[in-house]
Motif scaffolding. Structure first.
Motif, PDB file in Angstrom:
ATOM      1  N   ILE A  70      66.853  37.497 -50.796  1.00 20.50           N
ATOM      2  CA  ILE A  70      68.108  37.938 -50.176  1.00 20.50           C
ATOM      3  C   ILE A  70      68.383  39.419 -50.373  1.00 20.50           C
ATOM      4  O   ILE A  70      69.327  39.978 -49.800  1.00 20.50           O
ATOM      5  N   ARG A  71      67.561  40.099 -51.155  1.00 19.80           N
ATOM      6  CA  ARG A  71      67.875  41.491 -51.516  1.00 19.80           C
ATOM      7  C   ARG A  71      68.046  42.410 -50.297  1.00 19.80           C
ATOM      8  O   ARG A  71      68.988  43.203 -50.270  1.00 19.80           O
ATOM      9  N   PRO A  72      67.184  42.332 -49.290  1.00 17.02           N
ATOM     10  CA  PRO A  72      67.411  43.215 -48.140  1.00 17.02           C
ATOM     11  C   PRO A  72      68.767  42.953 -47.471  1.00 17.02           C
ATOM     12  O   PRO A  72      69.495  43.895 -47.144  1.00 17.02           O
ATOM     13  N   TYR A  77      65.202  39.068 -59.191  1.00 17.93           N
ATOM     14  CA  TYR A  77      66.262  38.802 -58.203  1.00 17.93           C
ATOM     15  C   TYR A  77      65.663  38.344 -56.873  1.00 17.93           C
ATOM     16  O   TYR A  77      66.166  38.662 -55.800  1.00 17.93           O
ATOM     17  N   GLY A  78      64.563  37.631 -56.952  1.00 11.62           N
ATOM     18  CA  GLY A  78      63.909  37.055 -55.782  1.00 11.62           C
ATOM     19  C   GLY A  78      64.141  35.547 -55.809  1.00 11.62           C
ATOM     20  O   GLY A  78      65.172  35.048 -55.322  1.00 11.62           O
ATOM     21  N   ALA A  79      63.197  34.818 -56.425  1.00 11.14           N
ATOM     22  CA  ALA A  79      63.331  33.359 -56.514  1.00 11.14           C
ATOM     23  C   ALA A  79      64.641  32.968 -57.184  1.00 11.14           C
ATOM     24  O   ALA A  79      65.252  31.955 -56.828  1.00 11.14           O
ATOM     25  N   ALA A  80      65.071  33.774 -58.161  1.00 10.73           N
ATOM     26  CA  ALA A  80      66.287  33.419 -58.913  1.00 10.73           C
ATOM     27  C   ALA A  80      67.512  33.386 -58.014  1.00 10.73           C
ATOM     28  O   ALA A  80      68.488  32.694 -58.309  1.00 10.73           O
ATOM     29  N   MET A 132      71.466  41.478 -48.798  1.00  9.02           N
ATOM     30  CA  MET A 132      72.620  41.638 -49.681  1.00  9.02           C
ATOM     31  C   MET A 132      72.795  43.066 -50.170  1.00  9.02           C
ATOM     32  O   MET A 132      73.923  43.543 -50.302  1.00  9.02           O
ATOM     33  N   TYR A 133      71.708  43.740 -50.493  1.00 12.51           N
ATOM     34  CA  TYR A 133      71.804  45.084 -51.088  1.00 12.51           C
ATOM     35  C   TYR A 133      71.139  46.155 -50.225  1.00 12.51           C
ATOM     36  O   TYR A 133      70.891  47.251 -50.723  1.00 12.51           O
ATOM     37  N   ASP A 134      70.805  45.831 -48.998  1.00 17.16           N
ATOM     38  CA  ASP A 134      70.047  46.781 -48.163  1.00 17.16           C
ATOM     39  C   ASP A 134      68.783  47.233 -48.882  1.00 17.16           C
ATOM     40  O   ASP A 134      68.379  48.397 -48.780  1.00 17.16           O
ATOM     41  N   ALA A 135      68.181  46.335 -49.633  1.00 17.68           N
ATOM     42  CA  ALA A 135      67.050  46.728 -50.482  1.00 17.68           C
ATOM     43  C   ALA A 135      65.771  46.918 -49.671  1.00 17.68           C
ATOM     44  O   ALA A 135      65.556  46.256 -48.659  1.00 17.68           O
ATOM     45  N   PHE A 136      64.942  47.806 -50.168  1.00 14.37           N
ATOM     46  CA  PHE A 136      63.637  48.073 -49.560  1.00 14.37           C
ATOM     47  C   PHE A 136      62.560  47.321 -50.348  1.00 14.37           C
ATOM     48  O   PHE A 136      62.515  47.389 -51.568  1.00 14.37           O
ATOM     49  N   HIS A 137      61.696  46.604 -49.637  1.00 17.18           N
ATOM     50  CA  HIS A 137      60.484  46.046 -50.248  1.00 17.18           C
ATOM     51  C   HIS A 137      59.286  46.531 -49.462  1.00 17.18           C
ATOM     52  O   HIS A 137      59.272  46.426 -48.222  1.00 17.18           O
ATOM     53  N   ASP A 138      58.298  47.034 -50.181  1.00 16.20           N
ATOM     54  CA  ASP A 138      57.036  47.370 -49.541  1.00 16.20           C
ATOM     55  C   ASP A 138      56.428  46.056 -49.016  1.00 16.20           C
ATOM     56  O   ASP A 138      56.490  45.036 -49.702  1.00 16.20           O
ATOM     57  N   ILE A 139      55.919  46.075 -47.778  1.00 18.15           N
ATOM     58  CA  ILE A 139      55.302  44.873 -47.206  1.00 18.15           C
ATOM     59  C   ILE A 139      53.840  45.191 -46.942  1.00 18.15           C
ATOM     60  O   ILE A 139      53.534  46.166 -46.244  1.00 18.15           O
ATOM     61  N   ARG A 140      52.953  44.398 -47.543  1.00 15.36           N
ATOM     62  CA  ARG A 140      51.521  44.686 -47.372  1.00 15.36           C
ATOM     63  C   ARG A 140      50.809  43.499 -46.759  1.00 15.36           C
ATOM     64  O   ARG A 140      51.025  42.355 -47.174  1.00 15.36           O
ATOM     65  N   PHE A 183      64.334  41.614 -42.678  1.00 17.52           N
ATOM     66  CA  PHE A 183      63.869  42.234 -43.918  1.00 17.52           C
ATOM     67  C   PHE A 183      63.799  43.749 -43.779  1.00 17.52           C
ATOM     68  O   PHE A 183      64.030  44.477 -44.734  1.00 17.52           O
ATOM     69  N   THR A 184      63.452  44.211 -42.575  1.00 18.58           N
ATOM     70  CA  THR A 184      63.336  45.643 -42.367  1.00 18.58           C
ATOM     71  C   THR A 184      63.201  45.899 -40.868  1.00 18.58           C
ATOM     72  O   THR A 184      62.782  45.011 -40.117  1.00 18.58           O
ATOM     73  N   ARG A 185      63.545  47.099 -40.454  1.00 21.58           N
ATOM     74  CA  ARG A 185      63.404  47.478 -39.046  1.00 21.58           C
ATOM     75  C   ARG A 185      62.371  48.588 -38.923  1.00 21.58           C
ATOM     76  O   ARG A 185      62.298  49.472 -39.766  1.00 21.58           O
ATOM     77  N   GLU A 186      61.614  48.535 -37.825  1.00 19.79           N
ATOM     78  CA  GLU A 186      60.675  49.605 -37.476  1.00 19.79           C
ATOM     79  C   GLU A 186      59.772  50.013 -38.635  1.00 19.79           C
ATOM     80  O   GLU A 186      59.595  51.190 -38.915  1.00 19.79           O
TER      81      GLU A 186
END
Ligand code: PLP
Length: 427
Positions: A321-323, A381-384, A325-333, A358-361
């Protein structure tokens, strides 16, 4: 540093290819690296020791990643647990972490939870308000013991990676003021069922600048000295958690060594104190990924030769939920590397909310149905924070150790998901 690396063109966790886990457990699934958890804990502890902070109590913040197997890995290294509910205390105990290494925090501890914590022999109850102090004294009286308490003080310092995770300003709900702390400490010192050990602070999370920590810790040292000057015994100083981690959308934040060195400077010459810390994210975040599969690639042309490209995954905001809820950035590979030129994609989940983006563009290599992607830095703060929203079974978790892995929380069946619900008799 973490143990997620590309080897032979494929992303691995330690010596285990992520595709092997996807084949065996299915996706979405969280994957944690034991070696990375161990390394992060060890680096954190060694940095504090090297900075002259003695033998600190490092109470890992259970809420960041509360899987019992993760707690066992850390507990076996000597970690304690910072807990915020009876459920978390039970998890810590189930993982073999003894009460004497457990800290009980949180602004709304109930009578039942306080009783449970005292019976479990926790190391400290971090008291957040005067009404809570009264309640702890009452419960301890009922049990005929002296509750070990630490006052959580609100140092009125702004910090934290996002307004929702800033906790150290006077307007936030956490902790007592400095003035209240002095008055309540004196009262508690004379109470037959309270044993005040010291003071605590926790100013926020994902803090990537040492200045707010330094400001808060300097004030905390001043408080310890002021309390001692009034004749009170102060033997513990709990400096909370909050150290940020690299999410790879900005320069690397200061690491544990710089954090510890700063604390060593601020606390130099402060005698007879045991330090406590409550790190969560810095231990767990980069020790885990969320592994997901592509369901569709949906290209919606705009009629002018352009348009949007949506990569629809089988993971959603209920899993991470981080993106949202917190506008969080996750690297996606992508799990399988390719040389193909990247294209801009909106990466989305199947949940019926626009927030499930999760992210745009994001520039990603061309991917299609069945391809695997990993959300990096998802161990905290992922699975939890996952839920069953949209009636999606709770996401499973896997722990890797070298070339072996174990499912440490399995995916519930649909029957299990429905089992706790009952029909009202009158329906
Ligand atoms: C959330 C929390 C922590 C852990 O914060 P991190 O940013 O994950 O290190 C520590 N202590 C308290 C009281 C908390 O609420």
């Amino acid at each position: 540093m973490n143990h997620f690396e590309v080897r032979g063109g494929e992303l691995h966790c330690e010596d285990t290819p992520l595709s092997r886990i996807a084949e065996s457990v299915g996706t979405p699934v969280y994957v944690y690296s034991r070696a990375t958890l161990e390394r992060h804990y060890t680096v954190f502890r060694d940095s504090l020791v090297a900075a002259g902070l003695g033998d600190p109590l490092i109470a890992y913040a259970v809420k960041a990643n509360s899987n019992v197997a993760v707690l066992r890995v850390l507990g076996d290294l000597g970690a304690g647990a910072d807990t915020v509910s009876e459920g978390e205390i039970r998890r810590a105990l189930a993982a073999g972490i003894p009460g004497e290494r457990i800290v009980f925090s949180g602004v709304g501890k109930t009578r039942g939870e306080i009783e449970f914590a005292l019976r479990a022999g926790v190391s400290e109850i971090n008291v957040e308000s005067e009404p809570e102090l009264t309640l702890v004294a009452e419960v301890a009286g009922g049990l005929g013991l002296r509750a070990p308490i630490v006052f959580r003080v609100n140092p009125d310092v702004a910090a934290g990676g996002h307004a929702k995770i800033a906790t150290g300003k006077a307007e936030n709900k956490f902790g007592v003021s400095f003035d209240e702390a002095a008055r309540l400490y004196a009262n508690a010192s004379n109470h037959p069922h309270l044993k005040p050990l010291g003071v605590a602070c926790h100013i926020g999370s994902q803090i990537t600048d040492l200045a707010p920590f330094e400001a808060a810790f300097t004030r905390m040292r001043g408080l310890v000295e002021a309390l001692r000057a009034e004749g009170m015994t102060v033997e513990r100083l709990d400096l909370g958690g909050g150290l940020g981690v690299p999410y790879f959308d900005m320069p690397d934040p200061p690491g544990p060594a710089e954090y510890a060195a700063m604390i060593g400077r601020v606390m130099a010459g402060l005698e007879a104190i045991r330090f406590a810390f409550e790190p969560g994210r810095v231990i767990a975040a980069n020790a885990g990924v969320l592994l997901a599969s592509v369901v569709h690639l949906h290209e919606r042309p705009n009629g002018e030769g352009g348009g949007r490209r949506f990569l629809v995954l089988d993971a959603a905001m209920n899993d991470l939920i981080r993106p949202a809820m917190y506008d969080a950035f996750h690297d996606i590979r992508p799990v399988i590397e390719t040389d193909a030129a990247p294209v801009a994609c909106d990466v989305v989940g199947p949940v019926c909310e626009t927030g499930d983006t999760f992210t745009r563009e994001r520039m990603l290599p061309p991917l299609g149905p069945g391809d695997l992607v990993a959300f990096m830095s998802a161990g905290a703060y992922g699975a939890a924070m996952a839920s069953e929203y949209n009636s999606r079974p709770l996401v499973p978790e896997v722990l890797v150790d070298g070339d072996r892995f174990a499912v440490i929380r399995r995916r519930p069946t649909y029957d299990e998901m429905l089992a706790a619900e009952t029909m009202a008799e009158w329906l």
